[in-house]
Scaffold this motif. Structure first.
Motif, PDB file in Angstrom:
ATOM      1  N   PHE A 107       0.582  -1.112  -0.164  1.00 39.14           N
ATOM      2  CA  PHE A 107      -0.071   0.006  -0.057  1.00 39.14           C
ATOM      3  C   PHE A 107       0.855   1.200  -0.126  1.00 39.14           C
ATOM      4  O   PHE A 107       1.950   1.328   0.190  1.00 39.14           O
ATOM      5  CB  PHE A 107      -0.856  -0.097   1.301  1.00 39.14           C
ATOM      6  N   ASP A 108       0.327   2.387  -0.272  1.00 36.13           N
ATOM      7  CA  ASP A 108       0.960   3.705  -0.167  1.00 36.13           C
ATOM      8  C   ASP A 108       0.026   4.365   0.631  1.00 36.13           C
ATOM      9  O   ASP A 108       0.460   5.638   0.653  1.00 36.13           O
ATOM     10  CB  ASP A 108       1.060   4.349  -1.495  1.00 36.13           C
ATOM     11  N   ASP A 109      -0.818   3.944   1.265  1.00 33.98           N
ATOM     12  CA  ASP A 109      -2.020   4.749   2.073  1.00 33.98           C
ATOM     13  C   ASP A 109      -2.109   3.946   3.685  1.00 33.98           C
ATOM     14  O   ASP A 109      -2.318   2.780   3.281  1.00 33.98           O
ATOM     15  CB  ASP A 109      -2.976   4.925   1.503  1.00 33.98           C
ATOM     16  N   MET A 110      -1.722   4.582   4.702  1.00 37.05           N
ATOM     17  CA  MET A 110      -1.805   3.768   5.996  1.00 37.05           C
ATOM     18  C   MET A 110      -3.138   3.626   6.328  1.00 37.05           C
ATOM     19  O   MET A 110      -3.434   2.250   6.850  1.00 37.05           O
ATOM     20  CB  MET A 110      -1.477   4.795   7.065  1.00 37.05           C
ATOM     21  N   ALA A 111      -4.156   4.339   5.936  1.00 32.62           N
ATOM     22  CA  ALA A 111      -5.613   3.859   6.248  1.00 32.62           C
ATOM     23  C   ALA A 111      -6.113   2.729   5.261  1.00 32.62           C
ATOM     24  O   ALA A 111      -6.694   1.677   5.851  1.00 32.62           O
ATOM     25  CB  ALA A 111      -6.693   5.193   6.020  1.00 32.62           C
ATOM     26  N   ALA A 112      -5.761   2.795   4.110  1.00 29.24           N
ATOM     27  CA  ALA A 112      -5.889   1.359   3.373  1.00 29.24           C
ATOM     28  C   ALA A 112      -5.360   0.181   3.964  1.00 29.24           C
ATOM     29  O   ALA A 112      -5.783  -0.852   3.746  1.00 29.24           O
ATOM     30  CB  ALA A 112      -5.526   1.738   1.850  1.00 29.24           C
ATOM     31  N   ALA A 113      -3.989   0.285   4.119  1.00 30.15           N
ATOM     32  CA  ALA A 113      -3.354  -0.867   4.964  1.00 30.15           C
ATOM     33  C   ALA A 113      -4.006  -1.245   6.104  1.00 30.15           C
ATOM     34  O   ALA A 113      -4.064  -2.633   6.218  1.00 30.15           O
ATOM     35  CB  ALA A 113      -1.776  -0.520   4.998  1.00 30.15           C
TER      36      ALA A 113
END
Length: 119
Positions: A107-113
């Motif tokens: 991922f490149d997005d913490m929330a998505a991870a």
């Protein structure tokens, strides 16, 4: 070497949060593995979730990538789900060489991870 890492258990979520940066030596990898095992005592495992933030990692030598791969695949450490938060395409490609198993995502997005791990 300028290796640095922070490993934090989140017992309520059954998750390990890892932040890594710099350039690692073999001794740094072994120190990381020992610290990781120590934090695992605070969550139910096997079956833990792991979020690894490697946005500050430098591109590592192949032997170090192999050493990290062995650590993360070790039966006493292996996560049920493993999410990598990557800052660059090169870092993502290098992290992808660590493992080719199911239950790993990048991922490149913490929330998505975090959402993927907890889904």
């Amino acid at each position: 070497m300028d290796a640095r890492y922070d490993i934090r258990a989140d017992p309520a979520q059954g998750m390990i949060h890892i932040r890594m940066g710099g350039f690692f030596s073999e001794a740094d990898v072994q120190s990381f593995a020992a610290s990781y095992r120590a934090e695992l005592r605070h969550v139910a495992h096997p079956g833990q979730l792991t979020l690894v933030d490697i946005r500050d990692m430098k591109i590592q030598a192949q032997d170090i990538v192999a050493a990290f791969g062995a650590v993360m695949a070790s039966p006493d450490i292996r996560s049920r789900k493993l999410a990598f938060l990557c800052g660059s395409t090169l870092a993502r490609l290098q992290a992808q060489r660590l493992t080719d198993r199911d239950g790993v995502a990048f991922f490149d997005d913490m929330a998505a991870a975090e959402a993927w791990l907890l889904a």
